[in-house]
Design a protein around this motif. Structure first.
Motif, mmCIF file in Angstrom:
data_model
loop_
_atom_site.group_PDB
_atom_site.id
_atom_site.type_symbol
_atom_site.label_atom_id
_atom_site.label_comp_id
_atom_site.label_asym_id
_atom_site.label_seq_id
_atom_site.Cartn_x
_atom_site.Cartn_y
_atom_site.Cartn_z
ATOM 1 N N ALA A 47 39.178 48.353 38.010
ATOM 2 C CA ALA A 47 38.308 47.892 36.930
ATOM 3 C C ALA A 47 37.418 49.021 36.417
ATOM 4 O O ALA A 47 37.277 49.216 35.194
ATOM 5 C CB ALA A 47 37.458 46.718 37.418
ATOM 6 N N TYR A 48 36.817 49.783 37.322
ATOM 7 C CA TYR A 48 35.886 50.834 36.895
ATOM 8 C C TYR A 48 36.608 52.026 36.275
ATOM 9 O O TYR A 48 36.098 52.636 35.317
ATOM 10 C CB TYR A 48 35.017 51.284 38.070
ATOM 11 N N PHE A 49 37.774 52.384 36.788
ATOM 12 C CA PHE A 49 38.521 53.476 36.164
ATOM 13 C C PHE A 49 38.975 53.076 34.759
ATOM 14 O O PHE A 49 39.019 53.910 33.850
ATOM 15 C CB PHE A 49 39.724 53.862 37.017
ATOM 16 N N CYS A 50 39.317 51.794 34.577
ATOM 17 C CA CYS A 50 39.656 51.299 33.239
ATOM 18 C C CYS A 50 38.435 51.407 32.332
ATOM 19 O O CYS A 50 38.541 51.882 31.187
ATOM 20 C CB CYS A 50 40.148 49.863 33.328
ATOM 21 N N PHE A 51 37.286 50.976 32.824
ATOM 22 C CA PHE A 51 36.047 51.057 32.047
ATOM 23 C C PHE A 51 35.757 52.498 31.626
ATOM 24 O O PHE A 51 35.452 52.775 30.456
ATOM 25 C CB PHE A 51 34.895 50.500 32.880
ATOM 26 N N GLU A 52 35.874 53.430 32.562
ATOM 27 C CA GLU A 52 35.572 54.828 32.262
ATOM 28 C C GLU A 52 36.608 55.423 31.306
ATOM 29 O O GLU A 52 36.250 56.181 30.388
ATOM 30 C CB GLU A 52 35.535 55.636 33.556
ATOM 31 N N ALA A 53 37.879 55.089 31.515
ATOM 32 C CA ALA A 53 38.926 55.614 30.640
ATOM 33 C C ALA A 53 38.727 55.149 29.206
ATOM 34 O O ALA A 53 38.832 55.947 28.257
ATOM 35 C CB ALA A 53 40.300 55.171 31.156
ATOM 36 N N VAL A 54 38.422 53.868 29.025
ATOM 37 C CA VAL A 54 38.187 53.340 27.676
ATOM 38 C C VAL A 54 36.933 53.970 27.073
ATOM 39 O O VAL A 54 36.898 54.309 25.873
ATOM 40 C CB VAL A 54 38.081 51.803 27.721
ATOM 41 N N THR A 199 48.935 47.143 42.834
ATOM 42 C CA THR A 199 48.889 45.763 42.338
ATOM 43 C C THR A 199 47.444 45.270 42.238
ATOM 44 O O THR A 199 47.083 44.579 41.282
ATOM 45 C CB THR A 199 49.705 44.824 43.227
ATOM 46 N N ALA A 200 46.614 45.637 43.213
ATOM 47 C CA ALA A 200 45.197 45.261 43.148
ATOM 48 C C ALA A 200 44.519 45.947 41.966
ATOM 49 O O ALA A 200 43.675 45.345 41.279
ATOM 50 C CB ALA A 200 44.491 45.630 44.447
ATOM 51 N N ALA A 201 44.881 47.202 41.701
ATOM 52 C CA ALA A 201 44.288 47.925 40.571
ATOM 53 C C ALA A 201 44.703 47.311 39.241
ATOM 54 O O ALA A 201 43.896 47.223 38.309
ATOM 55 C CB ALA A 201 44.707 49.395 40.620
ATOM 56 N N ILE A 202 45.957 46.861 39.134
ATOM 57 C CA ILE A 202 46.397 46.189 37.903
ATOM 58 C C ILE A 202 45.563 44.939 37.678
ATOM 59 O O ILE A 202 45.135 44.650 36.550
ATOM 60 C CB ILE A 202 47.897 45.840 37.991
ATOM 61 N N ALA A 203 45.329 44.184 38.757
ATOM 62 C CA ALA A 203 44.481 42.998 38.640
ATOM 63 C C ALA A 203 43.086 43.381 38.151
ATOM 64 O O ALA A 203 42.498 42.691 37.308
ATOM 65 C CB ALA A 203 44.390 42.273 39.981
ATOM 66 N N GLY A 204 42.540 44.494 38.653
ATOM 67 C CA GLY A 204 41.223 44.951 38.221
ATOM 68 C C GLY A 204 41.191 45.339 36.752
ATOM 69 O O GLY A 204 40.248 45.002 36.024
ATOM 70 N N VAL A 205 42.229 46.051 36.290
ATOM 71 C CA VAL A 205 42.297 46.451 34.880
ATOM 72 C C VAL A 205 42.385 45.224 33.990
ATOM 73 O O VAL A 205 41.680 45.116 32.970
ATOM 74 C CB VAL A 205 43.504 47.382 34.647
ATOM 75 N N LEU A 206 43.243 44.277 34.341
ATOM 76 C CA LEU A 206 43.425 43.084 33.521
ATOM 77 C C LEU A 206 42.182 42.193 33.533
ATOM 78 O O LEU A 206 41.877 41.517 32.545
ATOM 79 C CB LEU A 206 44.634 42.288 34.010
ATOM 80 N N ALA A 207 41.458 42.179 34.651
ATOM 81 C CA ALA A 207 40.278 41.326 34.764
ATOM 82 C C ALA A 207 39.065 41.923 34.060
ATOM 83 O O ALA A 207 38.145 41.180 33.684
ATOM 84 C CB ALA A 207 39.936 41.079 36.233
ATOM 85 N N ALA A 208 39.039 43.251 33.867
ATOM 86 C CA ALA A 208 37.850 43.897 33.308
ATOM 87 C C ALA A 208 37.428 43.335 31.950
ATOM 88 O O ALA A 208 36.233 43.072 31.738
ATOM 89 C CB ALA A 208 38.077 45.409 33.235
ATOM 90 N N PRO A 209 38.336 43.123 30.978
ATOM 91 C CA PRO A 209 37.882 42.548 29.702
ATOM 92 C C PRO A 209 37.471 41.084 29.803
ATOM 93 O O PRO A 209 36.805 40.570 28.897
ATOM 94 C CB PRO A 209 39.131 42.695 28.796
ATOM 95 N N ILE A 210 37.854 40.396 30.881
ATOM 96 C CA ILE A 210 37.510 38.982 31.039
ATOM 97 C C ILE A 210 36.142 38.832 31.691
ATOM 98 O O ILE A 210 35.292 38.074 31.220
ATOM 99 C CB ILE A 210 38.573 38.256 31.881
ATOM 100 N N ARG A 211 35.915 39.544 32.782
ATOM 101 C CA ARG A 211 34.681 39.350 33.555
ATOM 102 C C ARG A 211 33.771 40.571 33.563
ATOM 103 O O ARG A 211 32.694 40.533 34.146
ATOM 104 C CB ARG A 211 35.022 38.960 34.998
ATOM 105 N N GLY A 212 34.185 41.670 32.931
ATOM 106 C CA GLY A 212 33.390 42.879 32.978
ATOM 107 C C GLY A 212 33.548 43.589 34.309
ATOM 108 O O GLY A 212 34.404 43.241 35.134
ATOM 109 N N VAL A 213 32.727 44.593 34.548
ATOM 110 C CA VAL A 213 32.767 45.355 35.792
ATOM 111 C C VAL A 213 31.372 45.361 36.416
ATOM 112 O O VAL A 213 30.366 45.412 35.708
ATOM 113 C CB VAL A 213 33.243 46.807 35.558
ATOM 114 N N GLU A 214 31.329 45.275 37.715
ATOM 115 C CA GLU A 214 30.070 45.404 38.468
ATOM 116 C C GLU A 214 30.407 45.820 39.899
ATOM 117 O O GLU A 214 31.508 45.548 40.384
ATOM 118 C CB GLU A 214 29.246 44.113 38.407
#
Length: 286
Positions: A47-54, A199-214
């Motif tokens: 989730a956080y790497f997705c946030f930083e990449a975007v 697989t856990a990281a994919i779940a984190g990337v997909l969940a980031a736009p839904i629930r944000g990151v913390e």
């Protein structure tokens, strides 16, 4: 009825994310008999790497491809340099070491990105809703259901229809036999651990736009992943899928019926399953 239909579809989407979280944990335990309490941080890092990449200008689609590979590499390095040396130890050592790793990574995330959460924008092409008569549903959540369903089919094929999958299934029964067949068991362990991290990281990337990151989302994810694994059955791919959808639907529907107790009902559902099937819905001996 439209409200309950919406919540059921929501639950399926959440449940498929839970499946991605839990399947890596289940496969790693089935093959290695290793209790990994650091599994939630792979979701956190995704989730956080997705946030930083975007934030740095990368598209969400590129992040969806690149971030899981990067987190898989992190998992591979962690397995080879640290975790491999404690496989033969009692489970208490597994818990102690992996909890320590999880806390260290969580604190590093706080140091880098701060203790407060942030949001990740939905890709522009998936903004808005889809309408079928009176039923309205967000495009992005439909995308999540479709992608996770496709990944479930792909993972099933890898585990059931490839030589790697045969080695993983055989290794979960007898690592010594697999080693005698000329397969490098330790390399197999590393690949499986990296696959679980991805697989856990994919779940984190997909969940980031839904629930944000913390920073504490990994702890929550770990708890849910263990519930799904227990409900579905340890070491069972299909059990992780069924358990994830069941828990997701229970949580989503209960958020309408009893919002304050939606999280509690996850554990009530787990207790009910264990009373009826102590090995889980599709675990060995169930």
């Amino acid at each position: 009825m439209s409200v309950y239909l919406l919540q059921t579809v929501n639950g399926i989407g959440i449940g498929m994310l839970y499946f991605l979280l839990a399947v890596g944990l289940s496969i790693v335990f089935g093959l290695l008999r290793f209790v990994n309490f650091a599994h939630g941080v792979f979701y956190l890092l995704g989730a956080y790497f997705c946030f930083e990449a975007v934030r740095q200008g990368m598209s969400f689609w590129a992040a969806l491809l690149v971030v899981p590979l990067f987190v898989a590499a992190v998992g591979w390095v962690a397995e080879k340099t640290l975790l491999r040396h404690i496989y033969a130890k009692p489970h208490e050592f597994h818990i102690l070491i992996t909890v320590g790793v999880a806390l260290i990574i969580q604190e590093l995330v706080i140091v880098q990105w701060g203790p407060l959460g942030d949001s990740v924008a939905v890709p522009p092409s998936l903004e808005g809703v889809v309408m079928w008569g009176d039923f309205i549903y967000p495009k992005y959540r439909l995308f999540v259901i479709g992608v996770t369903a496709g990944l479930a089919v792909l993972l099933w094929w890898v585990l059931e229809g490839t030589r790697l999958g045969s080695a993983v299934r055989a290794g979960s029964e007898s690592p010594e036999m697999v080693s005698l067949l000329g397969i490098n068991v330790f390399r197999l362990f590393s690949l499986v651990f990296a696959l679980g991290a991805a697989t856990a990281a994919i779940a984190g990337v997909l969940a980031a736009p839904i629930r944000g990151v913390e920073p504490f989302m990994g702890i929550e994810a770990l708890a849910v992943a263990f519930v799904v694994v227990v409900v579905g059955g340890l070491g069972s791919f299909t059990g992780a899928l069924v358990g994830g959808i069941l828990i997701g639907v229970v949580q989503s529907v209960m958020s309408t019926l009893w919002p304050e107790g939606a999280r509690l009902m996850i554990y009530v559902a787990m207790a009910a399953v264990l009373l009826l099937r102590p090995n889980g819905l599709l675990g060995k001996g169930a």
